[in-house]
Motif scaffolding. Structure first.
Motif, PDB file in Angstrom:
ATOM      1  N   PHE A  15       0.900  -1.233   0.104  1.00  0.00           N
ATOM      2  CA  PHE A  15       0.145   0.131  -0.130  1.00  0.00           C
ATOM      3  C   PHE A  15       0.983   1.136  -0.037  1.00  0.00           C
ATOM      4  O   PHE A  15       0.540   2.285  -0.765  1.00  0.00           O
ATOM      5  CB  PHE A  15      -1.071  -0.045   1.028  1.00  0.00           C
ATOM      6  CG  PHE A  15      -1.773  -1.110   1.295  1.00  0.00           C
ATOM      7  CD1 PHE A  15      -3.113  -1.087   0.384  1.00  0.00           C
ATOM      8  CD2 PHE A  15      -1.957  -2.339   1.768  1.00  0.00           C
ATOM      9  CE1 PHE A  15      -4.349  -2.194   0.324  1.00  0.00           C
ATOM     10  CE2 PHE A  15      -2.579  -3.278   1.765  1.00  0.00           C
ATOM     11  CZ  PHE A  15      -3.763  -3.151   1.068  1.00  0.00           C
ATOM     12  N   ILE A  16       2.002   1.105   0.726  1.00  0.00           N
ATOM     13  CA  ILE A  16       2.849   2.236   0.796  1.00  0.00           C
ATOM     14  C   ILE A  16       3.516   2.684  -0.658  1.00  0.00           C
ATOM     15  O   ILE A  16       3.614   3.762  -1.095  1.00  0.00           O
ATOM     16  CB  ILE A  16       3.991   2.166   1.743  1.00  0.00           C
ATOM     17  CG1 ILE A  16       3.578   2.070   3.123  1.00  0.00           C
ATOM     18  CG2 ILE A  16       5.220   3.243   1.418  1.00  0.00           C
ATOM     19  CD1 ILE A  16       4.692   1.712   4.184  1.00  0.00           C
ATOM     20  N   VAL A  17       3.815   1.529  -1.327  1.00  0.00           N
ATOM     21  CA  VAL A  17       4.412   1.817  -2.686  1.00  0.00           C
ATOM     22  C   VAL A  17       3.601   2.176  -3.675  1.00  0.00           C
ATOM     23  O   VAL A  17       3.699   3.308  -4.318  1.00  0.00           O
ATOM     24  CB  VAL A  17       5.168   0.384  -3.022  1.00  0.00           C
ATOM     25  CG1 VAL A  17       5.442   0.722  -4.488  1.00  0.00           C
ATOM     26  CG2 VAL A  17       6.422   0.174  -2.318  1.00  0.00           C
ATOM     27  N   VAL A  18       2.291   1.716  -3.837  1.00  0.00           N
ATOM     28  CA  VAL A  18       1.384   2.187  -4.736  1.00  0.00           C
ATOM     29  C   VAL A  18       0.841   3.569  -4.493  1.00  0.00           C
ATOM     30  O   VAL A  18       0.419   4.204  -5.450  1.00  0.00           O
ATOM     31  CB  VAL A  18       0.090   1.190  -5.051  1.00  0.00           C
ATOM     32  CG1 VAL A  18       0.806  -0.200  -5.413  1.00  0.00           C
ATOM     33  CG2 VAL A  18      -0.472   0.991  -3.699  1.00  0.00           C
ATOM     34  N   LEU A  77      -9.050   3.393  -1.595  1.00  0.00           N
ATOM     35  CA  LEU A  77      -8.201   4.507  -1.246  1.00  0.00           C
ATOM     36  C   LEU A  77      -7.031   4.669  -1.943  1.00  0.00           C
ATOM     37  O   LEU A  77      -6.696   5.705  -2.409  1.00  0.00           O
ATOM     38  CB  LEU A  77      -8.140   4.488   0.176  1.00  0.00           C
ATOM     39  CG  LEU A  77      -8.211   5.806   0.959  1.00  0.00           C
ATOM     40  CD1 LEU A  77      -9.444   6.601   0.741  1.00  0.00           C
ATOM     41  CD2 LEU A  77      -7.882   5.618   2.468  1.00  0.00           C
ATOM     42  N   SER A  78      -6.302   3.609  -2.085  1.00  0.00           N
ATOM     43  CA  SER A  78      -4.801   3.459  -2.587  1.00  0.00           C
ATOM     44  C   SER A  78      -5.305   3.915  -4.380  1.00  0.00           C
ATOM     45  O   SER A  78      -4.305   4.557  -4.837  1.00  0.00           O
ATOM     46  CB  SER A  78      -4.215   2.212  -2.694  1.00  0.00           C
ATOM     47  OG  SER A  78      -4.319   1.952  -1.343  1.00  0.00           O
ATOM     48  N   PHE A  79      -6.198   3.279  -4.932  1.00  0.00           N
ATOM     49  CA  PHE A  79      -6.533   3.328  -6.337  1.00  0.00           C
ATOM     50  C   PHE A  79      -6.844   4.567  -6.720  1.00  0.00           C
ATOM     51  O   PHE A  79      -6.553   5.426  -7.733  1.00  0.00           O
ATOM     52  CB  PHE A  79      -7.312   2.169  -6.906  1.00  0.00           C
ATOM     53  CG  PHE A  79      -7.305   2.274  -8.103  1.00  0.00           C
ATOM     54  CD1 PHE A  79      -6.217   1.673  -9.102  1.00  0.00           C
ATOM     55  CD2 PHE A  79      -8.586   2.752  -9.010  1.00  0.00           C
ATOM     56  CE1 PHE A  79      -6.406   1.911 -10.450  1.00  0.00           C
ATOM     57  CE2 PHE A  79      -8.774   2.995 -10.339  1.00  0.00           C
ATOM     58  CZ  PHE A  79      -7.584   2.457 -11.102  1.00  0.00           C
ATOM     59  N   ASP A  80      -7.915   5.273  -5.886  1.00  0.00           N
ATOM     60  CA  ASP A  80      -8.699   6.446  -6.594  1.00  0.00           C
ATOM     61  C   ASP A  80      -9.307   6.995  -5.425  1.00  0.00           C
ATOM     62  O   ASP A  80     -10.467   6.580  -4.978  1.00  0.00           O
ATOM     63  CB  ASP A  80      -9.639   6.025  -7.282  1.00  0.00           C
ATOM     64  CG  ASP A  80     -10.551   7.285  -8.111  1.00  0.00           C
ATOM     65  OD1 ASP A  80     -10.366   8.131  -7.544  1.00  0.00           O
ATOM     66  OD2 ASP A  80     -10.917   7.084  -9.025  1.00  0.00           O
ATOM     67  N   GLU A  81      -8.689   8.067  -4.604  1.00  0.00           N
ATOM     68  CA  GLU A  81      -9.128   8.718  -3.384  1.00  0.00           C
ATOM     69  C   GLU A  81     -10.567   9.395  -3.759  1.00  0.00           C
ATOM     70  O   GLU A  81     -11.212   9.334  -2.721  1.00  0.00           O
ATOM     71  CB  GLU A  81      -8.072   9.815  -2.789  1.00  0.00           C
ATOM     72  CG  GLU A  81      -7.185   9.279  -1.707  1.00  0.00           C
ATOM     73  CD  GLU A  81      -6.160  10.231  -1.255  1.00  0.00           C
ATOM     74  OE1 GLU A  81      -6.916  11.086  -0.798  1.00  0.00           O
ATOM     75  OE2 GLU A  81      -5.069  10.031  -1.600  1.00  0.00           O
TER      76      GLU A  81
END
Ligand SMILES: Nc1ncnc2c1ncn2[C@@H]1O[C@H](COP(=O)(O)OP(=O)(O)O)[C@@H](O)[C@H]1O
Ligand SMILES: [Mg+2]
Lengths: 285, 259
Positions: A31-34, A165-169
């Motif tokens: 999650f940190i990297v993406v 949340l990671s893909f599209d806030e």
């Protein structure tokens, strides 16, 4: 090797804590990297050092807290640093990434003052910076265990929220996901995992364990779930091979773990190169 | 307030910093309507959409979704949204098309629950609607811009929303697919009864397909049925856009942007 593992409690502690960290650091690392937050891991590991320095200084000045383990103070500083980064990101709306160098340099600056006041770390310094197979006590190992269970449970329960949340806030927000709360929870988990992993891989290399296995997985995986699975697999492989060679060669485990992770990364990059060339040739035929 | 009001804006104003970007906008969208929101670049269309969805808070005025003030609105599964920035995501993101479409079910699935087999079927059905089911296992970053756009429409459709909001969904999509796209929208609107709001700066095509049109440039210049809009003269339009506008109607989906 097996014999000494069965004889020495410290080796069991290091091995068990290492296996747990090899699981949980890459899990959060994905999650940190993406989300392009890799530098946050560095900032938080440095503020962990500040906490450890503060604890060592207090230990020296006040004998009563001799029993305290510096790791816990490191954890507290790391969590506080995480919350502070979030606050700073709001202050600098257009320069959110500024929060990271502020916390990172602030942490080191304060840390070095505290270290000097405590008359230097002497032998401990090296093991805090690069990890150690002897530093993990039984109670530390149990703390790592509790943190691992907690983080694994939260990631499982909030998997779909963390993913969206990671893909599209923006999409997360119009899906009714409380992004602020989930993000805060996430960053506190990262802080706890960093302070845990620091004991094995050391402050300077802890972010590597969160990012290198993910970097390797990204070259191979197609889906997000596969990325998580492969990252954990590469993380475990690095920790286990790294710990064994560290013990055999009497060098800090941070070094051997990270070098193993780098070798895995090189293999993943090569594999991808070879397999794309192969499939291109296949298409040409 | 009428029962079947899907969206109501009442005197809504908004500024990012100093300058007012949306000024005194009032409008109502009722169940079953197909609204086109048109206006030149920078006229505040995307901002207005974000206000409607609660992504921004108005400096003045009130907004209701399905009769509920937007800040108290909970049933996000009833609304599908395709952002103008939808395909500005990190294109190296390691996710399959199917994983992305399933995120459209987040609000429906609820806290502490996992996606199940039925959700997978729903996602595949939504992909079928946009003719992308063959790509379900592809990495999202591998697709072309137009294909990605269709995937994001599938994501918006997967929760079976009653109200679908699209912000310039045809930009970057080639002319042939634009025609197909309008066909799809008309089917969703007429057969499935989905209320639509579509932002476009392609005035000609949108007025041809939409039942109602809102024309804005900071404030609303026209609000009404499409056929009445055709009486709204080219002079007024040119005044609105600040330069002469050639209104190209009824040319059946050829690409034309009055930018
Ligand atoms: N995040 C933002 N911060 C400051 N100003 C913005 C922001 N987004 C848009 N604007 C400004 O608001 C105005 C309206 O923009 P927008 O709603 O995107 O227009 P449209 O979608 O009609 O092209 C423009 O002048 C734009 O520069
Ligand atoms: Mg816009």
């Amino acid at each position: 090797m097996i014999e000494s593992f069965l004889t020495y409690e410290f080796l069991q502690n290091a091995a068990l804590a290492g296996i747990m960290i090899g699981f949980v650091a890459p899990l959060l690392g994905v999650f940190i990297v993406v989300r392009r937050l890799s530098l946050i891991a560095d900032a938080l590991s440095h503020i962990t050092l500040t906490g450890i320095a503060a604890s060592l200084l207090l230990e020296k000045r006040i004998n009563a807290i001799n029993e305290w383990n510096p790791v816990y103070m490191g954890m507290a500083f790391s969590v506080a640093g995480a919350v502070l980064i979030e606050k700073l990101r709001k202050v600098y709306k257009h320069y959110e990434e500024l929060a990271i160098p502020i916390i990172l340099s602030g942490g080191i600056g304060l840390g070095v003052i505290l270290i000097s006041l405590a008359d230097g770390f002497n032998t401990d310094l090296f093991s805090y910076l690069f990890g150690s197979v002897t530093a993990v006590s039984r109670s530390n190992m149990l703390t790592v265990f509790i943190i691992t269970i907690l983080v694994a449970a939260i990631v499982l329960l909030f998997y779909k929220e963390l993913f969206v949340l990671s893909f599209d806030e923006e999409h997360a927000s119009v899906s009714g996901v409380n992004g602020k709360l989930i993000h805060l929870m996430f960053i506190v988990m990262v802080a706890l995992v960093i302070a845990s992993a620091m004991q094995i891989v050391g402050i300077l290399l802890v972010s590597a364990l969160m990012t290198l296995p993910v970097a390797a997985a990204l070259r191979i995986a197609k889906s997000f779930k596969q990325t998580i699975g492969l990252s954990i697999f590469f993380g475990e492989l690095s920790v286990i091979i790294g710990l064994i060679t560290s013990y055999q060669l009497s060098v800090p485990p941070g070094g051997t773990i990270v070098v193993t992770a780098i070798l895995i990364l090189i293999m993943a990059i090569t594999y991808r190169k070879v397999s794309t060339q192969f499939s291109l040739k296949g298409e040409a035929l | 307030m009428a029962e079947n009001n899907i969206l109501e804006l009442n005197n809504v104003s908004f500024k990012y910093e100093k300058e007012t970007v949306v000024k005194d906008v009032s409008m109502t969208i009722q169940e079953g309507q197909f609204f086109g929101l048109v206006g030149p670049n920078g006229s505040g269309k995307s901002t207005l959409i974000k206000l409607m969805l609660g992504l921004l808070k108005p400096t003045k005025g009130s907004i209701r979704l399905f009769g509920v003030p937007v800040r108290h609105f909970k049933h996000w599964e009833d609304i599908g949204f395709v952002s103008q920035k939808a395909n500005s995501f990190n294109s190296g993101f390691p996710a399959t098309v199917l994983e992305v479409v399933k995120t459209g079910l987040v609000s429906k699935t609820g806290l502490f629950r996992f996606y199940n087999k039925k959700d997978r079927e729903k996602a595949m059905k939504a992909l079928k609607t946009v003719e992308m089911e063959a790509y379900s296992d592809y990495n999202i970053g591998e697709l072309s811009g137009g294909q990605q756009q269709r995937v994001f429409i599938a994501r918006a459709l997967v929760s079976e929303p009653e109200f679908l909001i699209l912000d310039e969904p045809t930009v970057g999509v080639d002319a042939k697919h634009v025609a197909d796209f309008y066909k799809l929208l008309r089917r969703l609107n007429r057969e499935e009864g989905i209320t639509l709001l579509m932002v476009s700066h392609d005035i000609g095509t949108i007025t041809e397909h939409a039942s109602h049109v809102v024309c804005m440039n900071k404030t609303i210049h026209f609000h009404g049925a499409s056929h009445e809009y055709n009486a709204f003269s080219n002079d007024d339009l040119s005044q609105l856009y600040g330069h002469p506008v050639q209104q190209l109607t009824h040319n059946h989906g050829e690409a034309e942007y009055n930018d």
